[in-house]
Design a protein around this motif. Sequence first.
Motif, PDB file in Angstrom:
ATOM      1  N   LEU A   1     -75.685  -0.862  10.519  1.00  0.00           N
ATOM      2  CA  LEU A   1     -74.966  -1.966  11.171  1.00  0.00           C
ATOM      3  C   LEU A   1     -73.493  -1.994  10.768  1.00  0.00           C
ATOM      4  O   LEU A   1     -72.626  -2.377  11.542  1.00  0.00           O
ATOM      5  CB  LEU A   1     -75.623  -3.309  10.834  1.00  0.00           C
ATOM      6  N   GLN A   2     -73.234  -1.580   9.533  1.00  0.00           N
ATOM      7  CA  GLN A   2     -71.849  -1.522   9.074  1.00  0.00           C
ATOM      8  C   GLN A   2     -70.995  -0.657   9.984  1.00  0.00           C
ATOM      9  O   GLN A   2     -69.838  -0.955  10.228  1.00  0.00           O
ATOM     10  CB  GLN A   2     -71.841  -0.895   7.689  1.00  0.00           C
ATOM     11  N   GLY A   3     -71.596   0.417  10.465  1.00  0.00           N
ATOM     12  CA  GLY A   3     -70.844   1.354  11.309  1.00  0.00           C
ATOM     13  C   GLY A   3     -70.597   0.839  12.704  1.00  0.00           C
ATOM     14  O   GLY A   3     -69.770   1.382  13.429  1.00  0.00           O
ATOM     15  N   ILE A   4     -71.314  -0.208  13.128  1.00  0.00           N
ATOM     16  CA  ILE A   4     -71.149  -0.675  14.510  1.00  0.00           C
ATOM     17  C   ILE A   4     -70.618  -2.096  14.559  1.00  0.00           C
ATOM     18  O   ILE A   4     -70.727  -2.774  15.562  1.00  0.00           O
ATOM     19  CB  ILE A   4     -72.469  -0.585  15.311  1.00  0.00           C
ATOM     20  N   LYS A   5     -70.007  -2.555  13.462  1.00  0.00           N
ATOM     21  CA  LYS A   5     -69.607  -3.960  13.429  1.00  0.00           C
ATOM     22  C   LYS A   5     -68.530  -4.290  14.450  1.00  0.00           C
ATOM     23  O   LYS A   5     -68.414  -5.423  14.877  1.00  0.00           O
ATOM     24  CB  LYS A   5     -69.183  -4.379  12.021  1.00  0.00           C
TER      25      LYS A   5
ATOM     26  N   LYS B   1     -81.701  -8.454  16.098  1.00  0.00           N
ATOM     27  CA  LYS B   1     -80.936  -9.640  15.702  1.00  0.00           C
ATOM     28  C   LYS B   1     -79.456  -9.445  15.975  1.00  0.00           C
ATOM     29  O   LYS B   1     -78.736 -10.364  16.335  1.00  0.00           O
ATOM     30  CB  LYS B   1     -81.150  -9.929  14.216  1.00  0.00           C
ATOM     31  N   ARG B   2     -78.971  -8.231  15.779  1.00  0.00           N
ATOM     32  CA  ARG B   2     -77.559  -7.943  15.990  1.00  0.00           C
ATOM     33  C   ARG B   2     -77.237  -7.798  17.478  1.00  0.00           C
ATOM     34  O   ARG B   2     -76.135  -8.099  17.911  1.00  0.00           O
ATOM     35  CB  ARG B   2     -77.192  -6.651  15.250  1.00  0.00           C
ATOM     36  N   ALA B   3     -78.197  -7.348  18.251  1.00  0.00           N
ATOM     37  CA  ALA B   3     -77.911  -6.919  19.621  1.00  0.00           C
ATOM     38  C   ALA B   3     -77.585  -8.080  20.554  1.00  0.00           C
ATOM     39  O   ALA B   3     -78.038  -9.202  20.364  1.00  0.00           O
ATOM     40  CB  ALA B   3     -79.096  -6.138  20.162  1.00  0.00           C
ATOM     41  N   ASP B   4     -76.774  -7.779  21.565  1.00  0.00           N
ATOM     42  CA  ASP B   4     -76.488  -8.760  22.601  1.00  0.00           C
ATOM     43  C   ASP B   4     -77.580  -8.721  23.656  1.00  0.00           C
ATOM     44  O   ASP B   4     -77.797  -9.680  24.374  1.00  0.00           O
ATOM     45  CB  ASP B   4     -75.139  -8.445  23.240  1.00  0.00           C
ATOM     46  N   LEU B   5     -78.222  -7.579  23.773  1.00  0.00           N
ATOM     47  CA  LEU B   5     -79.322  -7.438  24.724  1.00  0.00           C
ATOM     48  C   LEU B   5     -80.381  -6.575  24.063  1.00  0.00           C
ATOM     49  O   LEU B   5     -80.073  -5.503  23.536  1.00  0.00           O
ATOM     50  CB  LEU B   5     -78.806  -6.762  26.015  1.00  0.00           C
ATOM     51  N   SER B   6     -81.617  -7.061  24.060  1.00  0.00           N
ATOM     52  CA  SER B   6     -82.685  -6.271  23.439  1.00  0.00           C
ATOM     53  C   SER B   6     -83.786  -6.027  24.441  1.00  0.00           C
ATOM     54  O   SER B   6     -84.194  -6.945  25.160  1.00  0.00           O
ATOM     55  CB  SER B   6     -83.262  -7.005  22.239  1.00  0.00           C
ATOM     56  N   LEU B   7     -84.256  -4.809  24.513  1.00  0.00           N
ATOM     57  CA  LEU B   7     -85.348  -4.460  25.397  1.00  0.00           C
ATOM     58  C   LEU B   7     -86.508  -4.037  24.517  1.00  0.00           C
ATOM     59  O   LEU B   7     -86.399  -3.069  23.763  1.00  0.00           O
ATOM     60  CB  LEU B   7     -84.918  -3.320  26.326  1.00  0.00           C
ATOM     61  N   ILE B   8     -87.589  -4.802  24.589  1.00  0.00           N
ATOM     62  CA  ILE B   8     -88.728  -4.502  23.733  1.00  0.00           C
ATOM     63  C   ILE B   8     -89.654  -3.571  24.493  1.00  0.00           C
ATOM     64  O   ILE B   8     -90.426  -4.008  25.359  1.00  0.00           O
ATOM     65  CB  ILE B   8     -89.457  -5.808  23.333  1.00  0.00           C
ATOM     66  N   CYS B   9     -89.526  -2.288  24.242  1.00  0.00           N
ATOM     67  CA  CYS B   9     -90.378  -1.316  24.923  1.00  0.00           C
ATOM     68  C   CYS B   9     -90.319   0.016  24.191  1.00  0.00           C
ATOM     69  O   CYS B   9     -89.531   0.184  23.267  1.00  0.00           O
ATOM     70  CB  CYS B   9     -89.953  -1.138  26.386  1.00  0.00           C
ATOM     71  N   ASP B  10     -91.123   0.941  24.644  1.00  0.00           N
ATOM     72  CA  ASP B  10     -91.170   2.245  24.005  1.00  0.00           C
ATOM     73  C   ASP B  10     -89.938   3.070  24.380  1.00  0.00           C
ATOM     74  O   ASP B  10     -89.517   3.099  25.536  1.00  0.00           O
ATOM     75  CB  ASP B  10     -92.437   2.978  24.436  1.00  0.00           C
TER      76      ASP B  10
END
Lengths: 380, 300
Positions: free
Chosen positions: A329-333, A351-360
């Motif tokens: 996460l430090q690298g993408i702050k 938790k960090r993401a603006d959009l999360s897709l819960i899938c494979d």
Amino acid sequence: MNSIPRIDPHAANRGFLAASGRKRIARGRDLAEGEAFTASQQSAQHQLPQIVIKDPKEFVLVCLHSREGTLSNLDREVLYVGRVLAGRRTDCALTVIVFGDLEIDMRQHGADRVIILKDDRYTGYNQEEKLSALEHLIDKLKPQNILFGESAEGDGDLARRLAVRQNMSIAPGVIELDDNKVRRFCDGGWQQGTHELTDILILNSGTAEADFDFETQALMENKLAQIPTKASTKEPANASKVLQEMMRSLSANEVPLEEANFILSGGNGVKDFDKLLRLAKAIGASVGGSRVVVDDGKLPRECQVGATGKTVVASVYIAVGISGAVQHLQGIKDCRYVVAVNLDESCDMVKRADLSLICDAEEWMDSMLELLGEESRKSA
Amino acid sequence: MKAIILLSLARHPLSGKIICSPNDLRALSMMSSMMGSTVDAELKESSDGASNGASNGASFELKAVHAGDPNESVMNEYLGYGLPAVDVIKTKKNEDPCPKLAKYLQQEKPQLVVAGMQALGGWGSGLVPYILAEQINYPLISGTISVALQDGQYNNDEQLLCSQYLPKGRRRDFIVAPPLFITVHLRAPNKPQFVWAQQQQGEIQKVAANANANNNVKYKKYNKSDKSSIQLTDNWDLAPADKKRSRLSIRSNRSGFERMQRAVSLSGGGGNIVKDGSVLEKAQITYNMIKQNDVYSEKK
Ligand SMILES: Cc1cc2nc3c(=O)[nH]c(=O)nc-3n(C[C@H](O)[C@H](O)[C@H](O)COP(=O)(O)OP(=O)(O)OC[C@H]3O[C@@H](n4cnc5c(N)ncnc54)[C@H](O)[C@@H]3O)c2cc1C
């Protein structure tokens, strides 16, 4: 015995409702008698203090370039410093001059007045044109200080031109400042110079917190934004003899990862890295990865993002099967928009993401490729 | 075409020794790579045939100049990086080098002046190129990562093709009629090659450039202050560097609890989590998002 005040944690009015919707208990934060736990009460409390400057007599100027309608972290810091300097005087407004379009709310960025210059003549590397606009505004407003960021978009360049043209005192590469002193390093970092505030300040990043816990008015100064064309004055002898100027963007595989605007990054949750590379190529993204996959040799070392890898600043960062360890996460702050593709809804990347897709991950990549294939067939 | 590169000396960040400036070596490296080869392939491709006439860059005649102490032995090192000679204009310690350099450039009349972004010794303000460009009336393009020569497509004069670094993989290309002043970006390709034999053959030449400090340049005056010439370092208190920095912030009288709560409530909520629906729908959401964010580049 009863002299020690006791708090009953089970009292009906004990605690308050946090924004997350959970009840919290903290000292001195109880509800008043009879008040109900509602979320709205929470937001009412979070009204930020307003800064209103009705009739400014003095000005502090901040000059910056926007990119894609937004501002960088450095720009925010510069605005914060500008607001602080303006706040230390009475009736002093922070006027922000923006070259380019702006989509964000400047009330949350400390601007009292805003001048947006987005004519054709200010696009591109038209520094002479921008300079004459600045000179015009400086003449009108007689600012106390003019602040720039040492950014790659050409703010520092403009500041130096202004200093030389107008013979103003200038402090480039400012690393620290307060009410009346600026500090900068010189002699290769071995010495430092301190000085009272100069006319022009070029700030390095890290000079301010940029924690705007107030709101300003951000009134548009449309009249001031009308800058007369300098038809009357004759061309300066050093008017740039640029015959042609054009912008281009390097394609995704040419751009170094640190510079990339769009990154598709794979972690331990990805099995088929050929597929990841194919997808990256199809959407025009640069490829990154977590340390685990790089250590496993699935991606080259240049692709590693994170504390021991590269710090990236992409506008869009898609993390496929990456758990979101702090080192990663430090690298993408500084990434603007983060997308997580993960099976585990509770992981830190989500938790960090603006959009999360819960899938494979594999299925998602297949669907993406399928979709892109369809789109290109449609357009063909 | 005559090009002049400005050289400075730097102080090593760890040892404190006087060294060749890494920024200027980068500029030198960029210039030498342009001399031997034809136009940068990347550049050539991008400018849509504009560089059809790109000629061999060998027609650059590269000179180097430094204002400072002609007896400084470190200057010798620059010779090893492929400069047959370096002109050194003698200036006193702490003397402003700009008037003499401007005079020198006015005498030499180069079509191209090249400088690093910022000196890594001395005042290191990055202002010298701007002052010189103003004094000798050259247009200036800052932060370039390549420069090349090409035959003019508009007339027969030679033109310069240079490209400027911008973040996030963007570049700005210019075709410019000389003269031109450029500064070289830290991201410019950098492969300095030191050759001992070249250093032995090279020569430091002392040159005189007698300029009286008040050059014929006239500055407009900003009515707030009354200064007669650019004074870069006057009234600055110099001291050994203190690496500690403190950030400017408005001292708020809110309690730690309130600040913590604000931070929590602002970052709370998080992003949009899509759990239900088919994978294809989720892919469609991603696709729409990258389209919206304007990062998707259609395959050519
Ligand atoms: C000193 C030090 C420095 C470090 N530096 C770095 C660094 O620079 N960069 C870095 O990245 N790491 C770094 N790390 C390592 C870091 O701590 C983590 O171990 C690493 O980032 C984890 O990588 P990952 O997320 O790919 O793997 P995991 O932690 O194994 O995560 C895999 C994720 O994929 C998901 N997943 C699994 N299967 C699927 C599937 N089929 N579909 C979708 N999702 C799936 C899982 O839910 C999980 O969230 C460092 C560690 C140390 C100690």
